[in-house]
Design an enzyme around this catalytic site. Structure first.
Site, PDB file in Angstrom:
ATOM      1  N   TRP A 104      33.177 -27.870  22.781  1.00 59.33           N
ATOM      2  CA  TRP A 104      33.567 -27.700  24.187  1.00 59.33           C
ATOM      3  C   TRP A 104      32.943 -26.460  24.810  1.00 59.33           C
ATOM      4  O   TRP A 104      32.626 -26.445  25.992  1.00 59.33           O
ATOM      5  CB  TRP A 104      35.088 -27.698  24.319  1.00 59.33           C
ATOM      6  CG  TRP A 104      35.695 -28.980  23.838  1.00 59.33           C
ATOM      7  CD1 TRP A 104      36.549 -29.141  22.790  1.00 59.33           C
ATOM      8  CD2 TRP A 104      35.457 -30.305  24.349  1.00 59.33           C
ATOM      9  NE1 TRP A 104      36.861 -30.467  22.626  1.00 59.33           N
ATOM     10  CE2 TRP A 104      36.209 -31.205  23.564  1.00 59.33           C
ATOM     11  CE3 TRP A 104      34.679 -30.815  25.396  1.00 59.33           C
ATOM     12  CZ2 TRP A 104      36.219 -32.587  23.789  1.00 59.33           C
ATOM     13  CZ3 TRP A 104      34.688 -32.193  25.620  1.00 59.33           C
ATOM     14  CH2 TRP A 104      35.446 -33.051  24.821  1.00 59.33           C
ATOM     15  N   ASP A 173      39.171 -22.030  28.712  1.00 55.79           N
ATOM     16  CA  ASP A 173      39.498 -23.445  28.582  1.00 55.79           C
ATOM     17  C   ASP A 173      40.668 -23.531  27.604  1.00 55.79           C
ATOM     18  O   ASP A 173      40.503 -23.345  26.399  1.00 55.79           O
ATOM     19  CB  ASP A 173      38.265 -24.196  28.051  1.00 55.79           C
ATOM     20  CG  ASP A 173      38.542 -25.675  27.763  1.00 55.79           C
ATOM     21  OD1 ASP A 173      39.696 -26.112  27.908  1.00 55.79           O
ATOM     22  OD2 ASP A 173      37.574 -26.370  27.390  1.00 55.79           O
ATOM     23  N   LYS A 197      46.381 -33.174  26.477  1.00 49.61           N
ATOM     24  CA  LYS A 197      46.786 -32.686  25.161  1.00 49.61           C
ATOM     25  C   LYS A 197      48.198 -32.122  25.189  1.00 49.61           C
ATOM     26  O   LYS A 197      49.044 -32.564  24.441  1.00 49.61           O
ATOM     27  CB  LYS A 197      45.804 -31.633  24.649  1.00 49.61           C
ATOM     28  CG  LYS A 197      44.564 -32.272  24.024  1.00 49.61           C
ATOM     29  CD  LYS A 197      43.312 -32.000  24.748  1.00 49.61           C
ATOM     30  CE  LYS A 197      42.158 -32.828  24.191  1.00 49.61           C
ATOM     31  NZ  LYS A 197      40.896 -32.472  24.816  1.00 49.61           N
TER      32      LYS A 197
HETATM   33  C1  LIG Z   1      39.664 -32.415  25.221  1.00 46.85           C
HETATM   34  C2  LIG Z   1      39.036 -31.155  25.617  1.00 46.85           C
HETATM   35  C3  LIG Z   1      38.145 -31.079  26.699  1.00 46.85           C
HETATM   36  C4  LIG Z   1      37.682 -32.290  27.469  1.00 46.85           C
HETATM   37  O1  LIG Z   1      38.629 -32.673  28.395  1.00 46.85           O
HETATM   38  P1  LIG Z   1      38.330 -33.849  29.432  1.00 46.85           P
HETATM   39  O2  LIG Z   1      39.571 -33.810  30.278  1.00 46.85           O
HETATM   40  O3  LIG Z   1      38.175 -35.109  28.645  1.00 46.85           O
HETATM   41  O4  LIG Z   1      37.109 -33.515  30.193  1.00 46.85           O
HETATM   42  C5  LIG Z   1      37.655 -29.838  27.036  1.00 46.85           C
HETATM   43  N1  LIG Z   1      38.001 -28.737  26.361  1.00 46.85           N
HETATM   44  C6  LIG Z   1      38.841 -28.774  25.309  1.00 46.85           C
HETATM   45  C7  LIG Z   1      39.200 -27.517  24.601  1.00 46.85           C
HETATM   46  C8  LIG Z   1      39.396 -29.988  24.921  1.00 46.85           C
HETATM   47  O5  LIG Z   1      40.229 -30.031  23.866  1.00 46.85           O
END
Ligand SMILES: *Cc1c(COP(=O)(O)O)cnc(C)c1O
Length: 362
Positions: A104, A173, A197
């Site tokens: 990511w 993030d 998540k």
């Molecule tokens: C799942 C995830 C993403 C991607 O998220 P999307 O909503 O599918 O774009 C980005 N960063 C992290 C840390 C993730 O776990």
């Protein structure tokens, strides 16, 4: 109803609290006796205004978000933030630093390169992203606009135990660990998280942004891609993802009932500890992450062989332990246990792991 549900270890979309699903199933048909379901009502209605304001208020309360921050409900997933952050915060020639700790962050670095000078002062890529850096392992230049990092690396099962502290604005993030532990929001310029998540269903991305960063965007940015557009209109510049926002609010209510983030952190730690304990017992289960970098949310591990891993995943599923396959980029197994994942599921997995180890010698 409950009996037919399994323990869901999926990394995202992932398990939601059963109470939230039940309440949603009522409100999606007839919200508070209005005769209209929550996915059918106008986003300008008094009811939906109440829903979005409640969701924001609860997020503010749970995370202790200071007044000088906006909370935005956006679309495009966490992945759209990979370009929105640099697009809004950098002008050509300006610098930002990115810590490369997994898939990511790598994707975010790729996007950021189109908008400014991107430094990568730390990368664990040559160690298969099995760790995150200690404070003294990297330096950030003083003209850096922000330091970007992924607080929890969902795929590799690593997590920053303490946040970077380099005297620069942090951007993080937190898609896979927001609301899993207390944080000091005032250290950050931007925190963002895809909901699927730890916050709710897919379809909404929460962005927490410090007010002074709203005015940094170049004039050429399209309206929808400016944070300020969404901040000025309380996330209602256009139709927001109403149902997903409603569910984020319900998840927050549920979390509040559990005692908030301090309380859920203890529960999360206990769940993870019961699996790491087995990993620490010896050769059979090998953790991907270095012990100092272990994630409380996602535990990535290997068995002695790929054949045993396939068998493990299959036999676990037969016992109602579902979603244990590792990400395709590293293989092996992964147990994702976010806030909504019940402690009994962690106990059941630990028991299954002991039995499987005893039954299947390498
Ligand atoms: C799942 C995830 C993403 C991607 O998220 P999307 O909503 O599918 O774009 C980005 N960063 C992290 C840390 C993730 O776990």
């Amino acid at each position: 109803m409950t009996a037919s549900r399994v323990f869901n270890f999926n990394p995202g979309p992932s398990a939601l609290p059963l109470d939230v699903l039940k309440q949603t199933s009522v409100d999606v048909v007839n919200y508070q006796e209005t005769g209209i379901g929550v996915a059918e009502m106008s986003h300008r209605s008094a009811e939906f205004t109440g829903i979005i304001q409640t969701a924001e208020a609860l997020l503010r309360e749970l995370l202790g978000i200071p007044k000088n921050y906006h909370v935005l409900f956006m679309q495009g997933g966490a992945s759209s933030q990979f370009f929105m952050v640099p697009m809004n915060l950098l002008s050509p020639g300006q610098r930002a630093a990115y810590l490369n700790t997994g898939t990511w962050s790598k994707k975010a670095i790729k996007e950021a390169n189109a908008f400014g000078e991107i430094d990568v002062p730390y990368s664990s890529e040559d160690q298969q992203f099995n760790r995150v850096p200690l404070h003294d392992e990297y330096a950030v230049s003083t003209d850096t606009r922000y330091l970007y990092f992924v607080s929890n690396n969902t795929i590799y099962g690593t997590q920053f135990g303490t946040m970077p502290d380099k005297g620069v604005t942090l951007v993080s993030d937190m898609s896979s660990d927001i609301l899993s532990r207390p944080i000091d929001v005032s250290q950050f310029g931007i925190i963002f998280a895809g909901a699927q998540k730890n916050l709710g269903p897919a379809g909404v991305t929460v962005v927490i942004i410090r007010d002074d960063l709203l005015d940094k965007a170049p004039d050429t940015l399209p309206t929808m891609l400016r944070y300020k557009t969404h901040a000025d209109k309380q996330s209602m510049f256009n139709t927001p993802p109403c149902l997903a926002i409603y569910m984020v609010g319900e998840v927050c209510k549920w979390l509040q009932k559990q005692g908030g983030v301090e309380k859920i952190e203890q529960v999360n730690r206990a769940k993870a500890a019961s699996i790491y304990e087995l990993i620490d017992e010896g050769e059979y289960y090998r953790g991907h992450a270095e012990p100092g970098s272990r994630s409380v949310m996602n535990i990535a591990f290997n068995l002695p062989s790929a054949e045993l891993e396939a068998r493990f995943i299959k036999e676990a599923a037969a016992q109602g332990l579902v979603g244990l396959k590792g990400h395709r980029s590293i293989g092996g197994c992964r147990a994702s246990m976010y806030n909504a994942f019940p402690p009994e599921g962690a106990d059941k997995l630990a028991t299954f792991m002991r039995e499987f180890r005893a039954a299947h010698k390498p």
